[in-house]
Design a protein around this motif. Structure first.
Motif, PDB file in Angstrom:
ATOM      1  N   PHE A  54       0.744  -1.187  -0.145  1.00  0.00           N
ATOM      2  CA  PHE A  54       0.225   0.128  -0.029  1.00  0.00           C
ATOM      3  C   PHE A  54       0.812   1.180   0.079  1.00  0.00           C
ATOM      4  O   PHE A  54       0.533   2.317  -0.487  1.00  0.00           O
ATOM      5  CB  PHE A  54      -1.005   0.128   1.213  1.00  0.00           C
ATOM      6  N   GLU A  56       3.502   1.464  -1.614  1.00  0.00           N
ATOM      7  CA  GLU A  56       3.987   1.495  -2.852  1.00  0.00           C
ATOM      8  C   GLU A  56       2.868   1.943  -3.827  1.00  0.00           C
ATOM      9  O   GLU A  56       3.341   1.961  -5.176  1.00  0.00           O
ATOM     10  CB  GLU A  56       4.768   0.424  -3.395  1.00  0.00           C
ATOM     11  N   SER A  57       1.619   1.930  -3.522  1.00  0.00           N
ATOM     12  CA  SER A  57       0.551   2.423  -4.507  1.00  0.00           C
ATOM     13  C   SER A  57       0.833   3.688  -5.028  1.00  0.00           C
ATOM     14  O   SER A  57       1.533   4.538  -4.708  1.00  0.00           O
ATOM     15  CB  SER A  57      -0.653   2.381  -3.494  1.00  0.00           C
ATOM     16  N   SER A  58       0.070   4.053  -6.068  1.00  0.00           N
ATOM     17  CA  SER A  58      -0.087   5.179  -6.643  1.00  0.00           C
ATOM     18  C   SER A  58      -0.708   6.370  -5.760  1.00  0.00           C
ATOM     19  O   SER A  58      -0.735   7.390  -6.172  1.00  0.00           O
ATOM     20  CB  SER A  58      -0.851   5.076  -7.846  1.00  0.00           C
ATOM     21  N   LYS A  64      -3.263   8.230   0.931  1.00  0.00           N
ATOM     22  CA  LYS A  64      -3.015   6.866   1.851  1.00  0.00           C
ATOM     23  C   LYS A  64      -3.543   7.236   3.264  1.00  0.00           C
ATOM     24  O   LYS A  64      -4.324   6.261   3.866  1.00  0.00           O
ATOM     25  CB  LYS A  64      -1.641   6.711   1.845  1.00  0.00           C
ATOM     26  N   ARG A 145      -7.280   1.950 -11.411  1.00  0.00           N
ATOM     27  CA  ARG A 145      -5.986   1.099 -10.488  1.00  0.00           C
ATOM     28  C   ARG A 145      -6.353   1.617  -9.063  1.00  0.00           C
ATOM     29  O   ARG A 145      -6.105   0.896  -8.123  1.00  0.00           O
ATOM     30  CB  ARG A 145      -4.630   1.482 -11.206  1.00  0.00           C
ATOM     31  N   GLN A 146      -6.681   2.859  -8.841  1.00  0.00           N
ATOM     32  CA  GLN A 146      -6.755   3.172  -7.486  1.00  0.00           C
ATOM     33  C   GLN A 146      -8.141   2.644  -6.889  1.00  0.00           C
ATOM     34  O   GLN A 146      -8.182   2.631  -5.597  1.00  0.00           O
ATOM     35  CB  GLN A 146      -6.660   4.820  -7.217  1.00  0.00           C
ATOM     36  N   GLU A 149      -6.686  -0.399  -5.542  1.00  0.00           N
ATOM     37  CA  GLU A 149      -5.683  -0.009  -4.505  1.00  0.00           C
ATOM     38  C   GLU A 149      -6.389   0.508  -3.033  1.00  0.00           C
ATOM     39  O   GLU A 149      -6.012   0.224  -2.209  1.00  0.00           O
ATOM     40  CB  GLU A 149      -4.883   1.035  -4.896  1.00  0.00           C
ATOM     41  N   LEU A 152      -6.688  -2.922  -1.525  1.00  0.00           N
ATOM     42  CA  LEU A 152      -5.629  -3.277  -0.997  1.00  0.00           C
ATOM     43  C   LEU A 152      -5.580  -2.772   0.341  1.00  0.00           C
ATOM     44  O   LEU A 152      -5.121  -3.405   1.364  1.00  0.00           O
ATOM     45  CB  LEU A 152      -4.322  -2.700  -1.998  1.00  0.00           C
TER      46      LEU A 152
END
Length: 187
Positions: A54, A56-58, A64, A145-146, A149, A152
């Motif tokens: 997480f 390393e997520s975008s 975050k 992608r998000q 995430e 995640l």
């Protein structure tokens, strides 16, 4: 109340000893959550891996924090809300964001508010978010992608929040000043 052991590198099951040493190296101490999770080496290992992924997520650090704290507050986690307040401070997240998340007040930007709303929908609807809600999130500038995430981050927080509920993990000394016992009604 059923007591769960809080392990150190010597008392931990064999599969957790190295994981606790890693926690101590990264944090300068063994966080209470990790000491508790060490009873189940697979849980601690999975949690550490999800945390790394997480990070390393975008998402940027503000985003975050919104994902983590939205879930922590919704799950009423007495341990994680203070812990992530401290983490947010170390990440240099504006206190206005952290305070809004802890207090259930509006976030400083519409984009961050859209992230909180979508994250709450994911938690409350157990992932059964409709196309209209998903489109609102995408229209706020987030990506597919998000969307994933957020799943995640939610997976990571379920592991920690539920562990803390069951074990009544005591706050770590550095986070005592951020104690949170408020149950709020999020937007």
């Amino acid at each position: 109340m059923i007591d769960f052991p809080m392990h150190d590198e010597e008392s931990a099951p064999e599969g957790s000893k190295e994981l606790l040493a890693k926690s101590k190296k990264q944090n300068g101490r063994i966080p209470g959550l990790h000491a508790t999770m060490a009873e189940a080496p697979g849980l601690l290992d999975g949690y550490q891996q999800l945390h790394r992924l997480f990070l390393e997520s975008s998402f940027d650090d503000d985003e975050k924090t919104v994902v983590w704290q939205t879930i922590n507050v919704e799950h009423e986690c007495h341990y994680c809300v203070p812990a992530h307040t401290g983490i947010a401070k170390r990440m240099k997240v504006d206190d206005a964001i952290t305070d809004a998340l802890r207090d259930g007040t509006p976030l400083p930007t519409d984009r961050l508010e859209a992230l909180r709303t979508f994250t709450l929908q994911m938690v409350r609807e157990r992932g059964n978010v409709g196309d209209a809600e998903l489109q609102v999130f995408l229209d706020a500038g987030f990506t597919k992608r998000q969307v994933l995430e957020v799943v995640l981050g939610l997976s990571q927080k379920v592991m920690s929040n539920y562990t803390n509920h069951l074990a009544h993990t005591p706050l770590d000394a550095p986070n005592e000043k951020y104690a949170w016992d408020g149950v709020i009604s999020q937007p």
